[in-house]
Design a protein around this motif. Sequence first.
Motif, PDB file in Angstrom:
ATOM      1  N   GLY A  68      -2.509 -22.538  -4.562  1.00 32.42           N
ATOM      2  CA  GLY A  68      -3.454 -23.157  -3.889  1.00 32.42           C
ATOM      3  C   GLY A  68      -4.103 -24.199  -4.040  1.00 32.42           C
ATOM      4  O   GLY A  68      -4.104 -24.420  -5.410  1.00 32.42           O
ATOM      5  N   ALA A  69      -4.598 -25.011  -3.368  1.00 38.75           N
ATOM      6  CA  ALA A  69      -5.383 -26.216  -3.666  1.00 38.75           C
ATOM      7  C   ALA A  69      -6.646 -26.419  -2.327  1.00 38.75           C
ATOM      8  O   ALA A  69      -6.228 -26.073  -1.411  1.00 38.75           O
ATOM      9  N   SER A  70      -7.479 -27.085  -3.086  1.00 37.71           N
ATOM     10  CA  SER A  70      -8.575 -27.435  -1.903  1.00 37.71           C
ATOM     11  C   SER A  70      -8.075 -28.511  -1.191  1.00 37.71           C
ATOM     12  O   SER A  70      -8.703 -28.663  -0.133  1.00 37.71           O
ATOM     13  N   ASP A  71      -7.478 -29.561  -1.429  1.00 37.77           N
ATOM     14  CA  ASP A  71      -6.853 -30.614  -0.890  1.00 37.77           C
ATOM     15  C   ASP A  71      -5.649 -31.260  -1.143  1.00 37.77           C
ATOM     16  O   ASP A  71      -5.475 -31.020  -2.411  1.00 37.77           O
ATOM     17  N   ARG A  72      -4.749 -31.646  -0.087  1.00 39.80           N
ATOM     18  CA  ARG A  72      -3.518 -31.926  -0.616  1.00 39.80           C
ATOM     19  C   ARG A  72      -3.131 -33.134   0.394  1.00 39.80           C
ATOM     20  O   ARG A  72      -1.967 -33.614   0.743  1.00 39.80           O
ATOM     21  N   TYR A  73      -4.233 -34.208   0.586  1.00 39.16           N
ATOM     22  CA  TYR A  73      -4.205 -35.059   1.866  1.00 39.16           C
ATOM     23  C   TYR A  73      -3.180 -36.151   1.469  1.00 39.16           C
ATOM     24  O   TYR A  73      -2.509 -36.547   2.268  1.00 39.16           O
ATOM     25  N   PHE A  74      -3.079 -36.823   0.136  1.00 37.35           N
ATOM     26  CA  PHE A  74      -2.255 -37.822  -0.265  1.00 37.35           C
ATOM     27  C   PHE A  74      -0.924 -37.080  -0.754  1.00 37.35           C
ATOM     28  O   PHE A  74       0.070 -38.015  -0.400  1.00 37.35           O
TER      29      PHE A  74
END
Length: 412
Positions: A206-212
């Motif tokens: 899991g991760a809070s963000d993986r935008y880039f």
Amino acid sequence: MTDNQNPAPFTELVNLAARSLGAGVVAANDELFAERENLIVAKPAEFRPHTFGHKGQIMDGWETRRRRGASVDETHPTDEDHDWAIVRLGAAGVIRGVIVDTAHFTGNYPESASIEAVSVPGSPSPEELAAAEWTEIVPRTALKGDTAHEFEVSAPQRFTHVRLNIFPDGGVARLRVHGEVVVDPRALAGLTFDLAAQEFGGVATGASDRYFSSPHNLNSLGRAAVMGEGWETRRRRNKDNDWVELDLVDEGEVLGVEIDTTHFVGNCPGWASVSGKDAATGEWVELLPRTRLQPDTRHQVRVEPRTAVTAARLDVFPDGGVARLRLTGRLTEAGRAAHALRWFNLVPAAEAEQALAHAGLTTGEAQALTAARPLTTTEAVRAAESALQPADTPDGAENSRRRAAIWRLLGV
């Protein structure tokens, strides 16, 4: 099969056929138009029109010649004629899904395909693999051109190689084999190693963000060559922070933490902390307190093993990118046993028997213990071991021999 607009859940698992993990295409019956090695190239397939070589349009994939029939009276190939390529998985494991991508192959894609898998320990030759007993994990299915075909797999077994069969001929751009790494416990026994490493079975959950870029890059093999091979979040506009959680190989003690911000200069987090999930309570405990980070730097810190942990959490403040997270440590006795039993239950019977015999059991004892699988607890192993014949000698030597052999392999 899907159109790849909503990827299947298995795509979040490790690509066992990644060259970065050590995968290779060890054999193919034909590759006249395009090389077999293209199947496992990491980047998506590209197409450059009107780029011709001596054998025609250059394709970014594996492409075989056009098959013909056996004679003037039988000009077409038979329904069973096919081409094949064998891929050695970079990390052996349980396969949960496969992607057969025919990107940019339109008038030259295969009519259909199937996939088989096998478990052969060591470094077998193509001839040894050809003689092995293969298991079909994806039945023969029709393909479309320029499409990423996703196939879920339900085969509760550990595999080391896969074979892609295409009917009757044609081109496939990429092959992805997603699953869960299961390492031979003998390779890790007694060692300190990266408990979060992808190559040993660690996985980002899991991760809070993986935008880039993906959090799965954090525990990849080797060092990041460019910024895009790490994990990077978008710029945070509130007062929260970003994080990634990872399951470890199994229960272990963390002895050292490395947070690598290589290539992250203007987008390095200001601070980071690392926590571990207590194996006994399930609560998060601090492994590394909030620590100042520097850009483009490998931060290596020794930590005291406060408790056995099964998972880890990296918190970065407030946002930014990290190239790699390494958690050097060792499996606990419970962790080693759990890992070894999972491996033992997933390998083929012949492989399990051979490993037990090599550890010190007789052939008959190895066969009997293997037949008692699945063995998921220490108590189950002890019950199966006590049922082995012949009966113990007066001085207890037989019991001692058997238990020593089982300990060497399974840690129980």
